[in-house]
Structure formats: C-alpha cells, structure tokens
Scaffold this motif. Structure first.
Motif, PDB file in Angstrom:
ATOM      1  N   ALA A  19       0.828  -0.918  -0.234  1.00 61.37           N
ATOM      2  CA  ALA A  19       0.032  -0.120  -0.003  1.00 61.37           C
ATOM      3  C   ALA A  19       0.972   1.338   0.102  1.00 61.37           C
ATOM      4  O   ALA A  19       0.721   2.473   0.163  1.00 61.37           O
ATOM      5  N   THR A  20       1.928   1.326  -0.270  1.00 61.38           N
ATOM      6  CA  THR A  20       3.101   2.097  -0.481  1.00 61.38           C
ATOM      7  C   THR A  20       3.429   2.301  -1.635  1.00 61.38           C
ATOM      8  O   THR A  20       4.021   1.608  -2.418  1.00 61.38           O
ATOM      9  N   LEU A  21       4.359   3.778  -1.376  1.00 59.46           N
ATOM     10  CA  LEU A  21       5.226   3.788  -2.514  1.00 59.46           C
ATOM     11  C   LEU A  21       6.652   3.298  -2.429  1.00 59.46           C
ATOM     12  O   LEU A  21       7.109   2.893  -0.617  1.00 59.46           O
ATOM     13  N   ASP A  22       7.527   2.605  -3.271  1.00 59.43           N
ATOM     14  CA  ASP A  22       8.876   2.564  -3.624  1.00 59.43           C
ATOM     15  C   ASP A  22       9.529   3.791  -2.959  1.00 59.43           C
ATOM     16  O   ASP A  22       8.950   4.467  -3.624  1.00 59.43           O
ATOM     17  N   ARG A  23      10.020   4.661  -1.469  1.00 54.46           N
ATOM     18  CA  ARG A  23      10.638   5.663  -1.630  1.00 54.46           C
ATOM     19  C   ARG A  23      11.517   5.936  -2.201  1.00 54.46           C
ATOM     20  O   ARG A  23      12.377   6.954  -2.014  1.00 54.46           O
ATOM     21  N   ALA A  24      12.530   4.963  -2.999  1.00 51.36           N
ATOM     22  CA  ALA A  24      13.728   5.010  -3.956  1.00 51.36           C
ATOM     23  C   ALA A  24      14.861   6.104  -3.684  1.00 51.36           C
ATOM     24  O   ALA A  24      15.005   6.568  -4.330  1.00 51.36           O
ATOM     25  N   ASP A  25      15.063   6.367  -2.197  1.00 51.68           N
ATOM     26  CA  ASP A  25      16.370   7.081  -2.245  1.00 51.68           C
ATOM     27  C   ASP A  25      17.523   6.860  -3.174  1.00 51.68           C
ATOM     28  O   ASP A  25      17.898   7.762  -2.978  1.00 51.68           O
ATOM     29  N   ARG A  26      17.578   5.703  -3.307  1.00 49.46           N
ATOM     30  CA  ARG A  26      18.988   5.903  -4.132  1.00 49.46           C
ATOM     31  C   ARG A  26      18.154   6.960  -5.398  1.00 49.46           C
ATOM     32  O   ARG A  26      19.870   7.268  -5.813  1.00 49.46           O
ATOM     33  N   LEU A  27      17.558   7.767  -5.813  1.00 47.08           N
ATOM     34  CA  LEU A  27      17.522   8.665  -6.775  1.00 47.08           C
ATOM     35  C   LEU A  27      17.541  10.312  -6.060  1.00 47.08           C
ATOM     36  O   LEU A  27      17.616  10.527  -7.123  1.00 47.08           O
ATOM     37  N   ARG A  28      16.871   9.816  -5.665  1.00 48.45           N
ATOM     38  CA  ARG A  28      16.722  11.503  -4.363  1.00 48.45           C
ATOM     39  C   ARG A  28      17.942  12.091  -4.995  1.00 48.45           C
ATOM     40  O   ARG A  28      17.952  13.113  -4.615  1.00 48.45           O
ATOM     41  N   ALA A  29      19.630  11.671  -5.048  1.00 51.88           N
ATOM     42  CA  ALA A  29      20.741  12.622  -4.565  1.00 51.88           C
ATOM     43  C   ALA A  29      20.616  13.049  -6.524  1.00 51.88           C
ATOM     44  O   ALA A  29      21.522  13.556  -7.534  1.00 51.88           O
ATOM     45  N   ASP A  30      20.346  11.904  -7.159  1.00 50.39           N
ATOM     46  CA  ASP A  30      20.158  12.146  -8.803  1.00 50.39           C
ATOM     47  C   ASP A  30      19.589  13.432  -9.229  1.00 50.39           C
ATOM     48  O   ASP A  30      18.185  12.380  -9.893  1.00 50.39           O
ATOM     49  N   SER A  31      19.988  14.699  -9.520  1.00 47.65           N
ATOM     50  CA  SER A  31      18.766  15.327 -10.200  1.00 47.65           C
ATOM     51  C   SER A  31      18.748  15.633 -11.259  1.00 47.65           C
ATOM     52  O   SER A  31      17.134  15.301 -12.130  1.00 47.65           O
ATOM     53  N   ALA A  32      19.521  14.077 -12.155  1.00 47.27           N
ATOM     54  CA  ALA A  32      19.147  14.293 -13.338  1.00 47.27           C
ATOM     55  C   ALA A  32      17.969  13.103 -14.307  1.00 47.27           C
ATOM     56  O   ALA A  32      17.117  12.955 -14.890  1.00 47.27           O
ATOM     57  N   ALA A  33      18.136  12.029 -13.179  1.00 49.25           N
ATOM     58  CA  ALA A  33      16.893  10.623 -12.882  1.00 49.25           C
ATOM     59  C   ALA A  33      15.865  12.028 -12.526  1.00 49.25           C
ATOM     60  O   ALA A  33      14.172  10.910 -13.290  1.00 49.25           O
ATOM     61  N   LEU A  34      15.762  12.235 -11.273  1.00 43.78           N
ATOM     62  CA  LEU A  34      14.253  13.020 -10.850  1.00 43.78           C
ATOM     63  C   LEU A  34      13.667  14.298 -12.276  1.00 43.78           C
ATOM     64  O   LEU A  34      12.508  13.518 -12.913  1.00 43.78           O
TER      65      LEU A  34
END
Length: 312
Positions: A19-34
C-alpha cells in the motif's frame, strides 16, 4: 485485513508494503534522473493549508509533470515521493506554483477515510514533508536561509554547513485492560462524547515501554503491570509515528490535566459504542474514527475479549 481479522484502516499498510510507494532513496541525489521522471510522473498538489487538489468526486487530482510544465522540468522545486509498482514516479508540489485548477480540495483525514489506501498514504507523505519544509526555511542554528537538496528530503544551510532532515516524532498509544474492561479517556478539547485509548509522546532518553508506563500513570493514575507492542501507524498531523501497545493495569483511574474523564468500559459498553458508528442515537460514547490506530486497538481488544467477536 488487519491483525486478528479486523478491518484495515488508512495509513497502516499491508505488512509487505503493497500500500506504499518505493521511496527510492537511491534516486534522491540524482537530479538528472528526477528530471527525466518528472514529465510522466503524477504530482500531488497541496494548497497552503495542506489540502490536496481533488476532482468533482473528491478523489485525488494528480496531473502529470508534463501537464503542469510541458515536460520542461519542475522536479527542482517539488518533492520526490517515490515510485509505484509500475515504476511511475510520484512528486508533490505546492499548488500555488502552478496554474492547474481543480474543482475541490480534500483534507488528509477525509482522504484517509475515502481514498484508496495507496493514494491516502501518498497524500500523508506529501503533507508531512510540506509541513517540514514550511518550518525549516531557515537554519535553526544560525538563521541563514536553507537550500533544498536530495529531491526535497534535505535542506542545507550555506551559512554554517548544517544539514536538516525530516523528523518524525514517536508517540505511544496503548489499549489498557484489566482482563474484562478497557480503559478509555477523553480530553476537553475533543468533539462531544468522543473517547479514546491513552496516548502520549516519547520523551528523550526513554524507551517505548517506559513511555507507556509513564503516560498511563500521568494521565490515569494507574500503574502498568505489563505491556506489549502490537503495530504502528504514521500519523501526519503533522509528523508523528504512533506506536501501538496493549497493556494491563488494575485499580480505579483518576482524571488528570490531560484527561477530563477516564473510565473502564466493559464489552457491552464498547459494543454499544461500536454500534453507534452505524446508528448514532445521539447519546452515549463515540469511539475513535475507523482510520485511526486507536480504533484498531479497540477493535482488537473487542475481538479478543470473550464474546466480543461473535457479538460484533
């Protein structure tokens, strides 16, 4: 279903996290990916009061990033919430930053009772982070304006170099029983006739079990004989984590500065209160709303009390 077959309620996800999202911490510092995710992402828009923009039916109106900005970015001023099962990204954004118009807004409590569980959980995450950002625009150590980093999950002070991260405040909530009765109390500020189980914040240097014993003693005058952890519920009003316990105590409770009334209720009284959810007679005790862990603890006690489940 929840533990012991009780109905599910908002903000307590399935144990496997569906019932929750994958918070995907691995992507937080990747501004290009976001930035790449932004165009096709769904964006939860919140007004200044923390209400979510909704459609005519009161359900979540979450446009894509492309619909908001033509696909030309926007992740830099939004908060990255995570990825759903299909890999679609979710962001949140202050509605005032867009020209998007929706016919309605919905508060978090209403969403928790009416929306699908995942969308309610996404809203809860977005609202808690919005509240944190609003109160950390300046560094608490030196007063310098802070910069947003890591997809909205960090604020950095360029003045003293201090990093600030979202905080969650732990609180215990406990269903106290004496074997045949359940202890409930009410605060003067609550809606008329509303009663609930005992709760309070965990203090510095205190274990959860110590917090249970202290809060019950302070609010009711009773000494806890034993307690056991049962479940937790994020409670973003604005940023608590409610840690649910069962406990045993005996004696005559006394009201306190926190509770204007406190009393034992047997299963017949709790059963009558449960029935008022469906047919309120305008008199008697009303229990906590179904979306709360307080109500879950009450229902759990009911189901485990002899005669309770069969009489529900």
């Amino acid at each position: 279903m929840g533990h012991d077959g009780t109905p599910p309620f908002a903000f307590i996800p399935d144990v496997d996290g569906r019932a929750t999202l994958d918070r995907a911490d691995r992507l937080r510092a990747d501004s290009a990916a976001l930035d790449r995710l932004w165009a096709d992402a769904r964006v939860v828009l919140l007004d200044a009061d923390g209400r979510a923009l909704a459609d005519d039916d009161g359900m979540l109106a979450a446009p894509t990033g492309r619909e908001l900005s033509g696909g030309n970015g926007g992740s830099g001023v939004s908060t990255f919430l995570g990825l759903d099962d299909d890999g679609q990204a979710w962001f949140s954004l202050d509605a005032a930053r867009t020209a998007f118009v929706a016919p309605r807004t919905v508060d978090l409590r209403s969403a928790g009772a009416l929306w699908p569980q995942r969308e309610a959980a996404v809203f809860a995450e977005a609202r808690a982070l919005q509240h944190w950002h609003l109160r950390h625009r300046h560094c608490g150590a030196c007063g310098t304006g802070t910069e947003i980093l890591r997809g909205g999950w960090q604020r950095h002070c360029p003045g003293c170099g201090l990093d600030h991260h979202p905080r969650t405040d732990p609180a215990v909530i406990v269903a106290v029983a004496d074997g045949e009765r359940l202890l409930l109390g009410r605060q003067a500020s609550w809606p008329a006739r509303r009663w609930s189980v005992i709760a309070g914040f965990v203090e510095p240097g205190e274990s959860l079990e110590q917090a249970v014993a202290r809060e019950v003693l302070e609010e009711t005058g009773l000494r806890v004989e034993r307690c056991q952890y049962r479940a937790s519920q994020p409670w973003p009003f604005p940023g608590q984590l409610m840690l649910g316990f069962d406990a045993e105590a005996r004696g005559e409770p006394q009201p306190s500065d926190e509770l204007e009334q406190v009393a034992w209720f047997d299963r017949e009284a709790i059963g009558a209160a449960r029935q008022r959810d469906l047919d309120d007679d305008g008199e008697g005790v009303l229990l906590s709303p179904p979306l709360s862990i307080s109500r879950w603890l009450i229902e759990r006690w009911w189901a485990r009390t002899p005669g309770g489940a069969s009489r529900g």
